[in-house]
Write a protein that holds these residues in place. Structure first.
Motif, short mmCIF file in Angstrom:
data_model
loop_
_atom_site.label_atom_id
_atom_site.label_comp_id
_atom_site.label_asym_id
_atom_site.label_seq_id
_atom_site.Cartn_x
_atom_site.Cartn_y
_atom_site.Cartn_z
N ILE A 14 0.83 -1.20 0.00
CA ILE A 14 0.00 0.00 0.00
C ILE A 14 0.87 1.26 0.00
O ILE A 14 0.61 2.22 -0.72
CB ILE A 14 -0.94 0.00 1.22
CG1 ILE A 14 -1.96 -1.12 1.09
CG2 ILE A 14 -1.64 1.34 1.38
CD1 ILE A 14 -2.79 -1.33 2.34
N GLY A 18 -0.06 1.68 -3.53
CA GLY A 18 -1.50 1.74 -3.30
C GLY A 18 -2.15 3.03 -3.77
O GLY A 18 -1.49 4.02 -4.10
N ASP A 19 -3.48 3.00 -3.82
CA ASP A 19 -4.29 4.16 -4.17
C ASP A 19 -4.00 5.28 -3.16
O ASP A 19 -4.03 5.06 -1.95
CB ASP A 19 -5.77 3.76 -4.11
CG ASP A 19 -6.68 4.88 -4.58
OD1 ASP A 19 -6.30 6.06 -4.45
OD2 ASP A 19 -7.78 4.55 -5.06
N ARG A 21 -5.80 7.62 -2.04
CA ARG A 21 -6.87 7.76 -1.04
C ARG A 21 -6.76 6.69 0.03
O ARG A 21 -7.04 6.93 1.20
CB ARG A 21 -8.23 7.70 -1.74
CG ARG A 21 -8.53 8.95 -2.57
CD ARG A 21 -9.78 8.76 -3.39
NE ARG A 21 -9.59 7.69 -4.39
CZ ARG A 21 -10.51 7.36 -5.29
NH1 ARG A 21 -11.69 7.97 -5.30
NH2 ARG A 21 -10.28 6.40 -6.16
N ARG A 22 -6.37 5.50 -0.40
CA ARG A 22 -6.18 4.40 0.54
C ARG A 22 -5.01 4.68 1.47
O ARG A 22 -5.01 4.33 2.64
CB ARG A 22 -5.96 3.11 -0.26
CG ARG A 22 -5.73 1.87 0.58
CD ARG A 22 -6.95 1.46 1.34
NE ARG A 22 -6.74 0.21 2.06
CZ ARG A 22 -7.25 -0.08 3.23
NH1 ARG A 22 -8.02 0.80 3.84
NH2 ARG A 22 -7.02 -1.24 3.80
N ARG A 23 -3.98 5.36 0.93
CA ARG A 23 -2.83 5.71 1.76
C ARG A 23 -3.24 6.64 2.90
O ARG A 23 -2.72 6.53 4.01
CB ARG A 23 -1.76 6.39 0.91
CG ARG A 23 -1.09 5.51 -0.12
CD ARG A 23 0.03 6.24 -0.81
NE ARG A 23 0.51 5.52 -1.97
CZ ARG A 23 1.50 5.95 -2.75
NH1 ARG A 23 2.08 7.11 -2.48
NH2 ARG A 23 1.89 5.25 -3.78
N GLU A 25 -6.10 6.70 4.43
CA GLU A 25 -6.78 5.88 5.44
C GLU A 25 -5.76 5.11 6.27
O GLU A 25 -5.89 4.98 7.50
CB GLU A 25 -7.76 4.92 4.76
CG GLU A 25 -8.90 5.63 4.03
CD GLU A 25 -9.72 4.66 3.19
OE1 GLU A 25 -9.48 3.43 3.32
OE2 GLU A 25 -10.58 5.11 2.42
N ILE A 26 -4.76 4.56 5.58
CA ILE A 26 -3.73 3.79 6.28
C ILE A 26 -2.96 4.70 7.24
O ILE A 26 -2.61 4.29 8.36
CB ILE A 26 -2.78 3.13 5.27
CG1 ILE A 26 -3.54 2.12 4.41
CG2 ILE A 26 -1.62 2.46 5.99
CD1 ILE A 26 -4.15 0.99 5.22
N HIS A 59 -0.91 12.17 1.74
CA HIS A 59 -2.05 11.73 0.93
C HIS A 59 -3.37 11.77 1.71
O HIS A 59 -4.42 11.54 1.13
CB HIS A 59 -1.80 10.31 0.41
CG HIS A 59 -0.61 10.20 -0.48
ND1 HIS A 59 -0.62 10.61 -1.79
CD2 HIS A 59 0.66 9.77 -0.23
CE1 HIS A 59 0.58 10.42 -2.33
NE2 HIS A 59 1.37 9.91 -1.40
#
Length: 360
Positions: A14, A18-19, A21-23, A25-26, A59
């Motif tokens: 990730i 990774g995306d 947007r996903r980063r 969240e992570i 991000h």
């Protein structure tokens, strides 16, 4: 990364691919792990969080970054590189919290940010509990009015001799800044004198009303030294006896044009000037230098403001010439005509200017 990857499967992938947007969240998920009990984290684990978050936090959405900056700004062992990254963000709502209070930001980082970023970053920095001379030098050099005022009002700020001089120079055009500097505990006697030397009477009076009694005494002492230094070379006139005489006349209700005329006719310079000072509200030292000048125009101006008759003004002019000089009739007539033509409003503006002068 065994600790983090065991909690968040696929983290490596990730972070690297990774995306975005996903980063974000992570990043929030990893930060949540950090804040479970940050005081118990070993330095090497803090470094691990630092390595992970520094690539993920950019991000995250703005609201998330603001929240992270606020929370990390209050932690003594926050990830150092991440905090530096947050402090350098152009978005002041993100940078502001860590600039205001993060203990992790070192002086080198603060100086660099102060030199490169905008006024919002500098203003946030002025709220830190302490500011070194290296930082305040940059704040005074680059900061706008609000930044410099806030820095001067920060009791934990320290200023170098050069920084203090620049601060005082800027205060000559800023009454609010003058008041803030005047209330600083670290203000030296020389700095106080420098500050007062560029301050209007109205600001000086305001300053005297807001400082502690010790500083009030210092202000009076500094002003006396400034006025003494501004006096022209040569023998000083002693007005003490004249002032006592004028005070007695005032107390008995006899201070007025009649007394002034008597002093002028008797060529009693000190008593005449002291009377004019009491009647006009112009400081005695100022009036002395005005009337002792190479023109008698100040006498005409004062005469018009005080509504004196020509005989009194004429006697003052003759006193100005002195007992061993006699003006030509034409000169006295020209003086009378100038006195008659002088508009009261014009004279009042001039005298108001004198009243607000500190020295000439």
């Amino acid at each position: 990364m065994t600790v983090a990857t065991s909690l968040i499967p696929g983290l490596d992938d990730i972070v690297k691919r990774g995306d975005p947007r996903r980063r974000g969240e992570i990043a929030s998920a990893i930060a949540a792990l950090f804040f479970q009990d940050p005081s118990k984290l070993r330095p090497e684990l803090v470094d691990l969080f630092d390595d992970l978050l520094i690539d993920l936090v950019p991000h995250a959405e703005l609201a998330a970054r603001v929240d992270l900056a606020e929370r990390f700004s209050r932690v003594d062992n926050a990830p150092r590189h991440l905090v530096g990254q947050l402090a350098r963000e152009n978005e002041i709502t993100v940078a502001g919290p860590v600039l205001r209070r993060s203990p992790v930001l070192d002086e080198a980082a603060l100086v660099e940010i102060a030199r490169l970023k905008g006024q919002g970053h500098l203003l946030a920095m002025t709220e830190r509990p302490t500011l070194s001379t290296q930082i305040t030098d940059v704040l005074v050099e680059r900061g706008d009015r609000d930044v410099v005022r806030r820095a001067a009002g920060n009791a934990g700020a320290h200023f170098s001799p050069g920084g203090y001089s620049e601060l005082i120079k800027r205060a000559s055009q800023d009454g609010v800044l003058t008041l803030k500097i005047g209330q600083r505990e670290d203000l030296s006697g020389e700095n106080l004198k420098e500050l007062l030397n560029g301050t209007l009477d109205v600001i000086r009076r305001r300053l005297s009303s807001v400082v502690n009694p010790t500083r009030q005494v210092e202000i009076k002492r500094a002003m006396a030294a400034i006025e003494e230094a501004a006096l022209p070379p040569g023998p000083r006139r002693d007005f003490s006896a004249a002032q006592r005489t004028v005070l007695g006349l005032h107390r008995d209700g006899h201070l007025g044009e009649s007394a002034l005329l008597g002093f002028a006719k008797a060529h009693k310079y000190e008593e005449s000037v002291a009377t004019l000072s009491a009647m006009s509200g112009v400081r005695l030292s100022i009036l002395d230098r005005l009337i002792a000048g190479d023109r008698y125009d100040p006498i005409l101006v004062l005469g018009r403001v005080l509504n004196l008759g020509w005989p009194t003004v004429r006697a003052l002019i003759l006193m100005w010439y002195g007992p061993h000089r006699t003006p030509a009739d034409a000169d006295l007539e020209a003086a009378r005509m100038n006195f008659t033509r002088l508009m009261p409003t014009t004279a009042e503006r001039v005298v108001n200017f004198w009243r607000n002068r500190r020295t000439i």
